[in-house]
Design a protein around this motif. Sequence first.
Motif, PDB file in Angstrom:
ATOM      1  N   THR A   1       0.811  -1.215   0.000  1.00 56.06           N
ATOM      2  CA  THR A   1       0.000   0.000   0.000  1.00 56.06           C
ATOM      3  C   THR A   1       0.847   1.269   0.000  1.00 56.06           C
ATOM      4  OG1 THR A   1      -0.189   0.104   2.428  1.00 56.06           O
ATOM      5  CG2 THR A   1      -1.810  -1.230   1.257  1.00 56.06           C
TER       6      THR A   1
ATOM      7  N   TYR B   1      -1.775  -0.527 -13.465  1.00 57.06           N
ATOM      8  CA  TYR B   1      -2.894  -0.570 -12.535  1.00 57.06           C
ATOM      9  C   TYR B   1      -4.033  -1.474 -13.009  1.00 57.06           C
ATOM     10  CZ  TYR B   1      -0.343   3.494 -10.828  1.00 57.06           C
ATOM     11  OH  TYR B   1       0.641   4.338 -10.369  1.00 57.06           O
TER      12      TYR B   1
ATOM     13  N   TRP C   1      -5.512  -4.918 -10.950  1.00 58.43           N
ATOM     14  CA  TRP C   1      -6.869  -5.290 -10.538  1.00 58.43           C
ATOM     15  C   TRP C   1      -7.284  -6.623 -11.165  1.00 58.43           C
ATOM     16  CZ3 TRP C   1      -8.225  -2.958  -6.425  1.00 58.43           C
ATOM     17  CH2 TRP C   1      -7.862  -1.627  -6.188  1.00 58.43           C
TER      18      TRP C   1
ATOM     19  N   LEU D   1      -5.577  -9.293  -9.143  1.00 58.70           N
ATOM     20  CA  LEU D   1      -6.179  -9.392  -7.813  1.00 58.70           C
ATOM     21  C   LEU D   1      -7.475 -10.206  -7.850  1.00 58.70           C
ATOM     22  CD1 LEU D   1      -5.623  -8.294  -4.899  1.00 58.70           C
ATOM     23  CD2 LEU D   1      -7.231  -6.453  -5.436  1.00 58.70           C
ATOM     24  N   ASP D   2      -8.215 -10.090  -8.948  1.00 56.42           N
ATOM     25  CA  ASP D   2      -9.487 -10.803  -9.081  1.00 56.42           C
ATOM     26  C   ASP D   2      -9.333 -12.195  -9.671  1.00 56.42           C
ATOM     27  OD1 ASP D   2     -10.843  -8.621  -8.076  1.00 56.42           O
ATOM     28  OD2 ASP D   2     -11.282  -7.773 -10.049  1.00 56.42           O
TER      29      ASP D   2
ATOM     30  N   THR E   1      -5.238 -10.594   1.671  1.00 60.44           N
ATOM     31  CA  THR E   1      -5.505  -9.177   1.991  1.00 60.44           C
ATOM     32  C   THR E   1      -6.640  -8.994   2.984  1.00 60.44           C
ATOM     33  OG1 THR E   1      -6.994  -8.966   0.082  1.00 60.44           O
ATOM     34  CG2 THR E   1      -4.670  -8.443  -0.271  1.00 60.44           C
TER      35      THR E   1
ATOM     36  N   GLU F   1      -8.259  -2.351  -0.697  1.00 59.26           N
ATOM     37  CA  GLU F   1      -8.507  -1.854  -2.049  1.00 59.26           C
ATOM     38  C   GLU F   1      -8.678  -0.335  -2.057  1.00 59.26           C
ATOM     39  OE1 GLU F   1     -11.639  -3.929  -4.013  1.00 59.26           O
ATOM     40  OE2 GLU F   1     -10.652  -5.892  -3.851  1.00 59.26           O
ATOM     41  N   GLU F   2      -9.317   0.191  -1.026  1.00 56.21           N
ATOM     42  CA  GLU F   2      -9.482   1.648  -0.938  1.00 56.21           C
ATOM     43  C   GLU F   2      -8.136   2.340  -0.793  1.00 56.21           C
ATOM     44  OE1 GLU F   2     -12.110   5.148  -0.359  1.00 56.21           O
ATOM     45  OE2 GLU F   2     -12.313   3.164  -1.250  1.00 56.21           O
TER      46      GLU F   2
ATOM     47  N   ILE G   1      -5.269   1.291  -1.916  1.00 59.11           N
ATOM     48  CA  ILE G   1      -4.604   1.229  -3.220  1.00 59.11           C
ATOM     49  C   ILE G   1      -5.183   2.289  -4.149  1.00 59.11           C
ATOM     50  CG2 ILE G   1      -4.212  -0.176  -5.273  1.00 59.11           C
ATOM     51  CD1 ILE G   1      -2.521  -1.066  -2.916  1.00 59.11           C
ATOM     52  N   ARG G   2      -6.489   2.413  -4.161  1.00 58.80           N
ATOM     53  CA  ARG G   2      -7.121   3.399  -5.054  1.00 58.80           C
ATOM     54  C   ARG G   2      -6.736   4.826  -4.683  1.00 58.80           C
ATOM     55  NH1 ARG G   2     -11.713  -0.422  -4.600  1.00 58.80           N
ATOM     56  NH2 ARG G   2     -11.812  -1.487  -6.642  1.00 58.80           N
TER      57      ARG G   2
ATOM     58  N   GLY H   1     -10.006   0.167 -11.053  1.00 57.73           N
ATOM     59  CA  GLY H   1     -10.716  -1.095 -10.889  1.00 57.73           C
ATOM     60  C   GLY H   1     -12.171  -0.896 -10.526  1.00 57.73           C
TER      61      GLY H   1
END
Length: 234
Positions: free
Chosen positions: A77, A123, A127, A130-131, A140, A147-148, A150-151, A175
Amino acid sequence: MDSEDPQERPDDISNIINGLERYNPEAVGNLEDYLRHQCENRYTDSNANRTLLKLYQLNPDRVKDEVITNILVKALTCFPSPQFALALHLIPPSLLAPNPRAELPEAISKLRELNTQLQGAQYARFWATLDSDDLYADLTTDIDGFEELIRVRIATLVSHAYREIDLPVLEQWLGLEGQAALKFVTDTAGWKVEGATVKIPRNAENEAKKSEVREDVNVDMFSRVVRRAWEETV
């Protein structure tokens, strides 16, 4: 964001990091509890987490796989930064070697892939990766708002480089799609959306600056060059 020496660090942790307690095996418990607090409260203390990894080096019987992966996820992060690599190099090679009976090497390999993508500003690929595997969700899950976080980091970096950007491109980088993307852009980032374009306010990083280049050249400099050239031809 100061992930090296955050203001949230309590005094007892500072004493461990800066004193002889950093070699005391009994400090492991305090540092693990502190890591748990970081995970629950959305901040990172990379210095303290490296101290914990060093204690694991000295006391392999105390190693906990989940703690190691949580430290690495917290380091993710903080991109772009060397925090993930610094933490990774403190993990004993014996724990990194592929082992069909151990889950940690695979987990670390997965996290390395995510780190490579974030560091390379890939980026959309991040995503997608990650999915792609439920293991990422398991890795995680202990980090609140992963995720927030990272965004927000992506948005911060975008704001350093752009004054405006196409919404479809930003959706891929974040994402997010549709209303979720619009909500993040307007509510979290505080930007404006005009049609299919996102407008980013001017800041010290994305503002165009006039660059002036001055070269102070005097007559003496020219005379030395001419003299040297004349001497070489004689």
